[in-house]
Design a protein around this motif. Structure first.
Motif, short mmCIF file in Angstrom:
data_model
loop_
_atom_site.label_atom_id
_atom_site.label_comp_id
_atom_site.label_asym_id
_atom_site.label_seq_id
_atom_site.Cartn_x
_atom_site.Cartn_y
_atom_site.Cartn_z
N VAL A 4 1.14 -14.74 13.81
CA VAL A 4 0.55 -13.43 13.46
C VAL A 4 -0.45 -13.05 14.54
CG1 VAL A 4 -0.72 -12.16 11.69
CG2 VAL A 4 0.87 -13.97 11.01
N ARG A 8 -2.12 -19.01 -2.71
CA ARG A 8 -3.05 -19.99 -2.14
C ARG A 8 -4.17 -19.20 -1.49
NH1 ARG A 8 -0.49 -22.68 2.43
NH2 ARG A 8 1.02 -20.99 2.49
N TYR A 66 4.48 -21.58 8.64
CA TYR A 66 5.74 -22.24 8.90
C TYR A 66 6.71 -21.26 9.56
CZ TYR A 66 10.54 -23.32 8.11
OH TYR A 66 11.87 -23.46 8.29
N LEU A 101 -3.95 -14.34 15.36
CA LEU A 101 -4.70 -14.33 14.11
C LEU A 101 -4.33 -15.50 13.20
CD1 LEU A 101 -4.61 -10.55 13.12
CD2 LEU A 101 -6.56 -11.87 13.93
N GLY A 102 -3.16 -16.04 13.40
CA GLY A 102 -2.77 -17.14 12.52
C GLY A 102 -1.31 -17.48 12.73
N TRP A 103 -0.87 -18.40 11.95
CA TRP A 103 0.52 -18.80 11.98
C TRP A 103 0.84 -19.49 10.67
CZ3 TRP A 103 -3.32 -21.46 14.41
CH2 TRP A 103 -3.50 -22.78 14.02
#
Ligand SMILES: Nc1ncnc2c1ncn2[C@@H]1O[C@H](COP(=O)(O)OP(=O)(O)OP(=O)(O)O)[C@@H](O)[C@H]1O
Length: 659
Positions: free
Chosen positions: A142, A258, A138, A134-136
């Motif tokens: 995920v 953010r 630093y 799903l993402g990453w």
């Protein structure tokens, strides 16, 4: 991009992933930060089968081999396993530009990421089956997982091993809020993980957080997802402010506000979808590249054999919209009273005290970032690009908010000496004076311009919004047929607009932004979580309805869509458009309506869709006023979250909540 450690001990990180800034796509990867405690642990590479990316997770395999399973549960502990790790050898082959599409593969090493592939299982008795990435960030990767215990979809965030301990900030915030009623958190738009577990693997012991799925925004939502309705966008800003206020009231600062850390809650129906159904929306996991060691030895056990692109749940969002925002990622959060000794921050949305001074962070730092997100959501612009160099950030700040005040100048001037980038005025003959911008040429030039039509520097936000408003942007494909574009000529409720207000036509069909095969269903419409108050509008003193001839008209767009040639006369004179009949790599055509048009100003977007964006004068004035109250160089002068929520820009939202 390397990390900069400021004198304040603040790490300013580069950003992950690609973005488009004008035509310039700047590629930056996440950067190496020293291992704090170096939990270097290794596994025996022989325990991993790997062939063409088909493999069994090193961690699971290793655990099976040892007969213990992963350590799991809140008190889970396990001893590191030994391996034949040869640190010198663990260097991966880099393909230029590839870091845009996935996590930093150099972090697949002891102390770093856990190597994971679709099909792996994490948690006690393999409770979480990995289905997609799903993402990453630093600090983590995920994953979309099927929770076999509750037969529901969950996101599992697997932290780097070096950050996986009980001193971890995210862990501390989780503990601080763990006992708060879940409904209360949900009501206040806080996306706290539901639980956590520990996972052993070849790179160490990883803290894993389990959360409900959200459609992560990542940047401003792409055109075509129905997230351009001004009403909805203002509502999202309001919900974000509510979340930040809630945290501040609890003595917590988020520390990393953010768009990347904003998600949109999905309808509960998504949790129970079959894998097949889910993948109809987000596609199958998409392999990106093989992971190879320079030495030629197998990537295992420390890295997965293949890196995958992330699948975006944003594709689901239009059809499973709840209109509810959630603030996620507490990795940089802290209790205001207990600032962590080592602070980290992304450069994007970083307040000046964070960038330029030793000042400690606090709620006012969050406020600055909050205002940056407001701008990013409500306009197509980021005020200061997250991908910029330090000097460019300075330049952007002076562009927007005027010359740096005395409180930062000595720190900044000293730093500037080392820079000879063209936009720093190293050749000036006269010494810096208070009131001079420290960067050129944009800031000086802009300031002359700004001052010429608005002598009050605090009006710079209105100026910005006004400029942005004039730069209508649209994007469309050659194949687009006339009815198939979205036209948001409206503004958020409460503000006067043109007669086409709120009219939306939405294209159905396949998306083309991703190479995953997905279908974009017709969305449920723009459904703000906060119901919209029906009574009308607060009229600002001196407000005027935008002249019709300043509004980009649907029929002109339709003409464009038909592929008709244009000439200036096709547009109302006052918009003085410049049409760039220019094809982008994906066959899209970009048309910009502005006073002048240069190649650098083109916007790369989804070539299948068209979005026309506008903020009317009246809203510019109100939003400008709010932003000007937050974007103060001096943190002590900024509005509080309470004042933000009570600002006129959110009047309709508040009234709707009362009803
Ligand atoms: N609950 C979730 N549902 C869906 N996607 C998620 C979820 N949580 C995180 N993601 C995705 O994973 C990405 C990385 O998550 P997160 O920001 O929490 O990681 P991080 O390592 O702390 O990142 P960063 O270094 O940017 O702070 C998010 O930007 C988002 O795209």
């Amino acid at each position: 991009m390397a990390a900069k450690r400021t004198e304040a001990g603040v790490l300013i990180l580069g950003m992950k992933g690609p973005t488009a800034i004008g035509t310039e796509t700047i590629h930056t990867a996440m950067i190496d930060i020293e291992t704090k405690d170096g939990q270097a642990m290794d596994a025996d590479s022989d325990q991993v089968n790997h062939k063409n990316g088909e493999r069994t997770s090193a961690g699971v395999k290793a655990a099976e081999a040892s007969g213990t399973g992963e350590s799991s549960g809140r008190d889970g502990s396990s001893s590191p396993r030994r391996s034949e790790f040869d640190g010198e050898d663990l260097v991966y082959r880099q393909i230029p530009g590839e870091e845009l599409e996935h996590e930093d593969k150099e972090q697949y090493r002891p102390g770093g990421f856990h190597p994971i592939m679709p099909g792996d299982r994490l948690g006690h008795q393999g409770r979480y089956k990995i289905v997609d990435k799903l993402g990453w960030g630093y600090g983590s990767t995920v994953w979309l997982c099927k929770d076999s215990e509750i037969a529901s979809w969950r996101a599992v965030k697997v932290l780097q091993a070096r950050d996986s301990n009980e001193e971890n900030q995210e862990f501390k915030i989780f503990k601080a809020l763990e006992h708060v009623d879940r409904e209360e958190l949900e009501h206040n738009n806080i996306g706290l993980p539901e639980t956590y577990f520990w996972q052993d693997g070849p790179n160490g012991r990883h803290l894993c957080f389990v959360s409900k799925l959200v459609a992560a925004m990542d940047s401003r939502p792409p055109p075509g997802y129905g997230l351009h309705s001004p009403t909805l966008l203002v509502d999202l800003c309001f919900q974000l402010a509510v979340a930040v206020k809630y945290l501040h009231d609890k003595g917590i600062c988020h520390g990393d506000i953010r768009t990347q850390n904003i998600g949109l809650r999905l309808d509960d129906a998504v949790e129970k979808m079959s894998q097949h159904e889910l993948q109809q929306h987000i596609g199958d996991p998409l392999r990106h590249s093989e992971v190879e060691r320079l030495s030629g030895r197998p990537a295992y056990p420390h890295a997965p054999g293949v890196l995958f692109q992330r699948g975006s749940l944003m594709q689901l969002e239009p059809n499973y919209r709840t209109g509810k925002l959630v603030l996620i990622d507490f990795g940089l959060s802290y209790e205001t009273a207990k600032l962590p000794p080592e602070q980290m921050s992304y450069r994007s949305n970083a307040a000046p005290e964070l960038l330029f001074k030793r000042s400690p962070r606090g709620p006012a730092t969050d406020l600055w970032a909050l205002a940056c997100v407001f701008v990013q959501l409500r306009t197509p612009y980021a005020l200061v690009s997250e991908y910029d160099t330090w000097v460019r950030v300075l330049q952007g700040m002076e562009w927007c908010w005027g010359p740096l005040p005395e409180m930062y100048r000595s720190d900044v001037s000293a730093k500037l000496e080392g820079f000879d980038e063209y936009f720093v005025d190293n050749e000036r003959e006269t010494p810096w004076k208070p009131g001079d911008p420290l960067s050129i040429p944009i800031s000086l030039e802009t300031h002359r311009r700004t001052k010429a039509d608005d002598s009050d520097q605090t009006k710079s936000m209105r100026h910005f919004l006004n400029q942005a408003e004039q730069n209508f942007k649209c994007h469309l494909t050659k194949e687009l047929i006339p009815q198939e574009f979205m036209f948001y000529n409206g503004t958020s409720d409460g503000y006067s607009s043109d007669e086409d207000e709120g009219s939306i036509q939405h294209r159905k069909g396949k998306t083309s932004t991703s190479s995953r095969t997905t279908t974009l269903p017709e969305h449920r419409g723009d459904k703000p979580a906060t119901p919209v108050a029906t009574e009308t509008t607060e009229k600002e003193p001196g407000s005027e309805k935008p002249a019709t001839d300043q509004v980009l008209r649907a029929d002109i767009l339709r003409a464009i869509a038909r592929g008709r040639p244009y000439k200036r006369g096709d547009f109302p004179d006052s918009s003085n458009p410049c049409i760039c009949d220019w094809d982008d790599a994906r066959g899209g055509r970009c048309i910009r309506v502005a006073e002048e048009c240069t190649a650098e100003q083109h916007w790369y977007g989804d070539p299948d869709r068209i979005v026309v964006w506008q903020i009317c004068k009246n809203e510019q004035r109100v939003l400008g006023d709010l932003l000007e109250g937050i974007f103060k160089y001096d943190p002590n002068e900024r509005l509080t979250t309470e004042q933000v929520i009570n600002h006129r820009w959110f009047k309709q939202r508040r009234e709707a909540l009362k009803d």
